[in-house]
Design an enzyme around this catalytic site. Structure first.
Site, PDB file in Angstrom:
ATOM      1  N   TYR A 184       8.758  22.239   9.011  1.00 15.23           N
ATOM      2  CA  TYR A 184      10.080  21.572   9.681  1.00 15.23           C
ATOM      3  C   TYR A 184       8.829  22.022  11.786  1.00 15.23           C
ATOM      4  O   TYR A 184       7.452  22.778  11.621  1.00 15.23           O
ATOM      5  CB  TYR A 184      11.073  23.265  10.103  1.00 15.23           C
ATOM      6  CG  TYR A 184      10.654  23.919   9.511  1.00 15.23           C
ATOM      7  CD1 TYR A 184      10.493  25.282  10.834  1.00 15.23           C
ATOM      8  CD2 TYR A 184      10.260  24.712   8.694  1.00 15.23           C
ATOM      9  CE1 TYR A 184      10.366  27.067  10.699  1.00 15.23           C
ATOM     10  CE2 TYR A 184       9.380  26.844   8.995  1.00 15.23           C
ATOM     11  CZ  TYR A 184       9.706  27.212   9.638  1.00 15.23           C
ATOM     12  OH  TYR A 184       9.776  28.506   9.360  1.00 15.23           O
ATOM     13  N   LYS A 221      15.211  23.437  15.690  1.00  8.94           N
ATOM     14  CA  LYS A 221      14.567  23.192  14.524  1.00  8.94           C
ATOM     15  C   LYS A 221      14.806  21.950  14.427  1.00  8.94           C
ATOM     16  O   LYS A 221      16.119  21.341  14.123  1.00  8.94           O
ATOM     17  CB  LYS A 221      14.264  24.191  12.881  1.00  8.94           C
ATOM     18  CG  LYS A 221      14.162  25.690  13.701  1.00  8.94           C
ATOM     19  CD  LYS A 221      15.017  26.330  12.422  1.00  8.94           C
ATOM     20  CE  LYS A 221      13.789  27.943  12.233  1.00  8.94           C
ATOM     21  NZ  LYS A 221      14.803  28.043  11.659  1.00  8.94           N
ATOM     22  N   GLN A 248       5.813  24.852  17.368  1.00  2.96           N
ATOM     23  CA  GLN A 248       5.340  25.396  16.705  1.00  2.96           C
ATOM     24  C   GLN A 248       5.533  24.388  15.330  1.00  2.96           C
ATOM     25  O   GLN A 248       6.817  23.554  15.869  1.00  2.96           O
ATOM     26  CB  GLN A 248       5.717  26.424  15.554  1.00  2.96           C
ATOM     27  CG  GLN A 248       4.894  27.502  16.537  1.00  2.96           C
ATOM     28  CD  GLN A 248       5.114  29.318  16.162  1.00  2.96           C
ATOM     29  OE1 GLN A 248       6.381  29.281  15.788  1.00  2.96           O
ATOM     30  NE2 GLN A 248       4.640  29.733  16.565  1.00  2.96           N
ATOM     31  N   HIS A 304      18.019  32.835   9.185  1.00  5.38           N
ATOM     32  CA  HIS A 304      17.751  32.966  10.108  1.00  5.38           C
ATOM     33  C   HIS A 304      17.705  32.868  11.568  1.00  5.38           C
ATOM     34  O   HIS A 304      18.092  31.099  11.744  1.00  5.38           O
ATOM     35  CB  HIS A 304      15.798  32.678  10.340  1.00  5.38           C
ATOM     36  CG  HIS A 304      15.172  33.023   9.075  1.00  5.38           C
ATOM     37  ND1 HIS A 304      14.872  32.896   7.871  1.00  5.38           N
ATOM     38  CD2 HIS A 304      15.668  34.328   8.239  1.00  5.38           C
ATOM     39  CE1 HIS A 304      13.947  33.174   6.946  1.00  5.38           C
ATOM     40  NE2 HIS A 304      15.089  34.086   6.964  1.00  5.38           N
ATOM     41  N   ASN A 337       5.945  24.199  11.357  1.00  3.25           N
ATOM     42  CA  ASN A 337       5.649  25.124  10.300  1.00  3.25           C
ATOM     43  C   ASN A 337       5.696  24.230   8.958  1.00  3.25           C
ATOM     44  O   ASN A 337       6.817  23.823   8.937  1.00  3.25           O
ATOM     45  CB  ASN A 337       6.176  26.429   9.915  1.00  3.25           C
ATOM     46  CG  ASN A 337       6.056  26.830  11.397  1.00  3.25           C
ATOM     47  OD1 ASN A 337       5.643  27.490  11.857  1.00  3.25           O
ATOM     48  ND2 ASN A 337       7.010  26.967  12.184  1.00  3.25           N
ATOM     49  N   ARG A 358       0.865  -1.594   0.062  1.00  3.02           N
ATOM     50  CA  ARG A 358      -0.160   0.261   0.361  1.00  3.02           C
ATOM     51  C   ARG A 358       0.489   1.658  -0.004  1.00  3.02           C
ATOM     52  O   ARG A 358       0.217   2.170  -0.140  1.00  3.02           O
ATOM     53  CB  ARG A 358      -0.886   0.035   1.188  1.00  3.02           C
ATOM     54  CG  ARG A 358      -2.021  -0.723   1.214  1.00  3.02           C
ATOM     55  CD  ARG A 358      -2.334  -1.410   2.455  1.00  3.02           C
ATOM     56  NE  ARG A 358      -1.494  -1.380   3.146  1.00  3.02           N
ATOM     57  CZ  ARG A 358      -2.044  -1.325   4.786  1.00  3.02           C
ATOM     58  NH1 ARG A 358      -2.513  -0.831   5.416  1.00  3.02           N
ATOM     59  NH2 ARG A 358      -0.330  -1.479   6.050  1.00  3.02           N
ATOM     60  N   ARG A 367      16.106  31.038   1.196  1.00  5.68           N
ATOM     61  CA  ARG A 367      15.202  31.378   2.335  1.00  5.68           C
ATOM     62  C   ARG A 367      16.799  31.347   3.208  1.00  5.68           C
ATOM     63  O   ARG A 367      17.218  30.734   3.626  1.00  5.68           O
ATOM     64  CB  ARG A 367      14.093  30.461   2.817  1.00  5.68           C
ATOM     65  CG  ARG A 367      12.520  30.357   1.361  1.00  5.68           C
ATOM     66  CD  ARG A 367      11.667  30.118   1.646  1.00  5.68           C
ATOM     67  NE  ARG A 367      10.890  29.699   0.380  1.00  5.68           N
ATOM     68  CZ  ARG A 367       9.843  31.406   1.577  1.00  5.68           C
ATOM     69  NH1 ARG A 367       9.509  31.533   1.659  1.00  5.68           N
ATOM     70  NH2 ARG A 367       8.092  30.933   0.322  1.00  5.68           N
ATOM     71  N   HIS A 391      19.962  29.725  10.187  1.00  8.00           N
ATOM     72  CA  HIS A 391      19.430  28.484   9.462  1.00  8.00           C
ATOM     73  C   HIS A 391      18.866  29.001   8.136  1.00  8.00           C
ATOM     74  O   HIS A 391      18.092  29.824   7.901  1.00  8.00           O
ATOM     75  CB  HIS A 391      18.043  27.426  10.424  1.00  8.00           C
ATOM     76  CG  HIS A 391      17.465  26.655   9.278  1.00  8.00           C
ATOM     77  ND1 HIS A 391      16.201  26.660   8.688  1.00  8.00           N
ATOM     78  CD2 HIS A 391      17.752  25.127   8.694  1.00  8.00           C
ATOM     79  CE1 HIS A 391      16.094  26.067   8.246  1.00  8.00           C
ATOM     80  NE2 HIS A 391      16.367  25.008   7.671  1.00  8.00           N
ATOM     81  N   ASP A 403      15.302  38.776   3.288  1.00  8.50           N
ATOM     82  CA  ASP A 403      16.551  38.525   3.750  1.00  8.50           C
ATOM     83  C   ASP A 403      18.229  38.398   3.094  1.00  8.50           C
ATOM     84  O   ASP A 403      18.803  38.389   3.567  1.00  8.50           O
ATOM     85  CB  ASP A 403      16.254  37.098   2.626  1.00  8.50           C
ATOM     86  CG  ASP A 403      14.628  36.342   4.089  1.00  8.50           C
ATOM     87  OD1 ASP A 403      14.781  35.959   4.964  1.00  8.50           O
ATOM     88  OD2 ASP A 403      14.716  34.698   3.473  1.00  8.50           O
TER      89      ASP A 403
END
Length: 186
Positions: free
Chosen positions: A135, A75, A49, A65, A51, A26, A62, A122, A171
């Protein structure tokens, strides 16, 4: 039995997590997070969180940060569609790997994740169109604690695999690090 293979990487505290699939005709089952199994990798806080990020274009960037203490976050980064080059930079004051970076290809196919400790910047670059990145963070986003470094900062020297095709104004305006930067205190 652990559902993960955990590998220490070149930066202290940074881990590669490989998910093990259990499959049959499956399809498969794969665990993305397990507090008990990931505690041995250093994840000892609750998830604050989860995300989901979608990036349309190959070569998009990206990052980079991070959050300052007391809002610093761990993270666990997973690419669930497409391929990305995921990068972590050690910004911890006094760390033996201060300002060093590590990049890792994450994809739906290789089932790899990066567990990124507090005190790291990151970011990632997409290696294919239509990437989705899921994440988890150990601390909620705190706008007043947000920080960033330039993705092309010469003091860090990240070697991105592709020419940067797209980057947000925010950024692209992260400041370059100065020689006086001593790192993040946790």
């Amino acid at each position: 039995m652990s559902r993960f293979e955990i590998t220490d990487l070149s930066l202290s505290g940074l881990k590669r997590i490989e998910r093990k699939n259990i499959g049959d005709s499956r399809g498969f089952f794969s665990r993305v997070f397990c507090a008990e199994d990931l505690a041995e990798a250093g994840w000892v806080k609750p998830i604050a969180q989860i995300n989901l990020n979608r990036t349309s274009r190959t070569g998009s960037l990206r990052g980079m940060h991070f959050q300052y203490a007391p809002h610093a976050e761990m993270k666990l980064v997973n690419c669930i569609r497409g391929r990305i080059f995921d990068v972590a930079v050690d910004l911890r004051a006094g760390s033996p790997t201060f300002l060093q970076w590590h990049g890792e290809e994450l994809s739906a196919e290789n089932r790899r994740s990066l567990l990124i400790p507090e005190g790291f910047a990151h970011g990632f670059q997409t290696l294919s169109d239509d990437c989705e990145v899921l994440y988890m963070t150990s601390h909620p986003y705190a706008p007043d604690a947000e920080g960033g470094i330039g993705a092309l900062d010469p003091m860090v020297g990240i070697t991105w695999p592709l020419e940067i095709a797209d980057i947000s104004e925010r950024d692209s305006n992260h400041p370059a690090l100065s020689q006086a930067f001593e790192g993040i205190r946790l």
